[in-house]
Design an enzyme around this catalytic site. Structure first.
Site, mmCIF file in Angstrom:
data_model
loop_
_atom_site.group_PDB
_atom_site.id
_atom_site.type_symbol
_atom_site.label_atom_id
_atom_site.label_comp_id
_atom_site.label_asym_id
_atom_site.label_seq_id
_atom_site.Cartn_x
_atom_site.Cartn_y
_atom_site.Cartn_z
ATOM 1 C CD GLU A 16 -8.191 -10.186 -3.097
ATOM 2 O OE1 GLU A 16 -7.007 -10.382 -2.755
ATOM 3 O OE2 GLU A 16 -9.087 -9.909 -2.288
ATOM 4 C CG ASN A 56 -3.872 -2.150 7.022
ATOM 5 O OD1 ASN A 56 -3.667 -1.865 5.840
ATOM 6 N ND2 ASN A 56 -4.913 -2.845 7.427
ATOM 7 C CB THR A 85 -7.682 -5.504 9.864
ATOM 8 O OG1 THR A 85 -8.115 -6.711 9.235
ATOM 9 C CG2 THR A 85 -7.989 -4.308 8.996
ATOM 10 N NE ARG A 122 -2.475 -5.376 7.546
ATOM 11 C CZ ARG A 122 -3.561 -6.001 7.111
ATOM 12 N NH1 ARG A 122 -4.160 -6.918 7.866
ATOM 13 N NH2 ARG A 122 -4.063 -5.736 5.911
ATOM 14 C CG HIS A 134 -5.018 -6.584 -0.030
ATOM 15 N ND1 HIS A 134 -6.226 -6.758 0.593
ATOM 16 C CD2 HIS A 134 -4.973 -7.524 -1.015
ATOM 17 C CE1 HIS A 134 -6.885 -7.736 0.003
ATOM 18 N NE2 HIS A 134 -6.145 -8.221 -0.980
ATOM 19 C CE LYS A 180 -3.884 -2.248 2.416
ATOM 20 N NZ LYS A 180 -4.936 -2.074 3.450
ATOM 21 N NE ARG A 230 -5.642 -12.131 5.956
ATOM 22 C CZ ARG A 230 -6.471 -11.087 5.871
ATOM 23 N NH1 ARG A 230 -6.440 -10.281 4.794
ATOM 24 N NH2 ARG A 230 -7.300 -10.801 6.849
ATOM 25 C CE1 TYR A 238 -9.460 -3.156 0.601
ATOM 26 C CE2 TYR A 238 -8.890 -1.340 -0.856
ATOM 27 C CZ TYR A 238 -8.516 -2.314 0.050
ATOM 28 O OH TYR A 238 -7.192 -2.462 0.400
HETATM 29 P P1 ADP Z 1 -7.929 -6.857 5.617
HETATM 30 O O1 ADP Z 1 -7.208 -5.877 4.713
HETATM 31 O O2 ADP Z 1 -7.129 -7.164 6.866
HETATM 32 O O3 ADP Z 1 -8.401 -8.105 4.897
HETATM 33 P P2 ADP Z 1 -10.683 -5.736 5.522
HETATM 34 O O4 ADP Z 1 -10.909 -6.476 4.252
HETATM 35 O O5 ADP Z 1 -11.686 -5.885 6.615
HETATM 36 O O6 ADP Z 1 -9.243 -6.113 6.183
HETATM 37 O O7 ADP Z 1 -10.552 -4.182 5.250
HETATM 38 C C1 ADP Z 1 -9.890 -3.711 4.098
HETATM 39 C C2 ADP Z 1 -9.064 -2.512 4.474
HETATM 40 O O8 ADP Z 1 -9.929 -1.462 4.909
HETATM 41 C C3 ADP Z 1 -8.098 -2.703 5.654
HETATM 42 O O9 ADP Z 1 -6.895 -3.345 5.299
HETATM 43 C C4 ADP Z 1 -7.881 -1.278 6.100
HETATM 44 O O10 ADP Z 1 -6.954 -0.592 5.253
HETATM 45 C C5 ADP Z 1 -9.274 -0.681 5.903
HETATM 46 N N1 ADP Z 1 -10.080 -0.757 7.119
HETATM 47 C C6 ADP Z 1 -10.660 -1.862 7.658
HETATM 48 N N2 ADP Z 1 -11.332 -1.574 8.789
HETATM 49 C C7 ADP Z 1 -11.180 -0.235 8.984
HETATM 50 C C8 ADP Z 1 -11.628 0.693 9.989
HETATM 51 N N3 ADP Z 1 -12.377 0.305 11.020
HETATM 52 N N4 ADP Z 1 -11.254 1.981 9.857
HETATM 53 C C9 ADP Z 1 -10.496 2.408 8.825
HETATM 54 N N5 ADP Z 1 -10.040 1.591 7.837
HETATM 55 C C10 ADP Z 1 -10.373 0.284 7.919
#
Ligand code: ADP
Length: 138
Positions: free
Chosen positions: A127, A113, A92, A103, A116, A10, A86, A50
């Site tokens: 993806e 973070n 996350t 992270r 991805h 990212k 992962r 997303y």
């Molecule tokens: P991951 O990337 O760990 O699979 P998600 O698919 O739930 O997590 O979320 C996608 C991305 O959205 C996260 O990596 C993060 O950048 C952002 N995100 C998730 N939850 C939040 C939150 N509560 N506030 C702000 N950004 C968030």
């Protein structure tokens, strides 16, 4: 069984100049690079990527973050690549991430973070197709 998974380095990871360190960690864990390229992601592809969080209050700030500069897209190949990668990146929210995870060591916030990574084999296939043509994967 060898699997492939999609990793996105990212914008914050590139601003912090972490790409070599992160590739080192993945390769030390036994993952091979099957594809690697830079791209500037914009709203249409980010909306698709997303879709599962579209409508949440953090969706638009996430799109703004992910499109603020170029990213690096990567396909990693390994035994159990999806769960292995992962585990290396951690949860996350970095507040819940152990030191030693990517992270946990580098992320500033739940939004910014660092990386991805696909969360299932099924999503990894979708993806990888979203971001790479077959001839870009080696
Ligand atoms: P991951 O990337 O760990 O699979 P998600 O698919 O739930 O997590 O979320 C996608 C991305 O959205 C996260 O990596 C993060 O950048 C952002 N995100 C998730 N939850 C939040 C939150 N509560 N506030 C702000 N950004 C968030």
């Amino acid at each position: 069984m060898k699997e492939r998974t999609l990793v996105i380095f990212k914008p914050d990871s590139l601003e912090k100049k972490l790409l070599p360190e992160l590739l080192r960690r993945f390769q030390d864990a036994g993952a091979d690079i099957a594809a690697l390229k830079m791209a500037k992601l914009e709203e249409p592809v980010l909306r698709e990527h997303y879709a599962h969080i579209f409508g949440k209050p953090y969706y638009q700030p996430l799109v703004d973050f992910m499109s603020r500069r170029s990213v690096v897209l990567c396909v990693l190949e390994a035994e159990n690549a999806v769960s292995k990668v992962r585990a290396l990146i951690g949860p996350t929210n970095p507040e819940n991430a152990e030191k030693g995870t990517i992270r946990g060591d580098f992320a500033d916030s739940v939004r910014e973070n660092i990386v991805h990574a696909s969360d299932s084999l099924e999503n990894a296939e979708i993806e990888i197709k979203r971001f790479f043509k077959p001839e870009e994967i080696f």
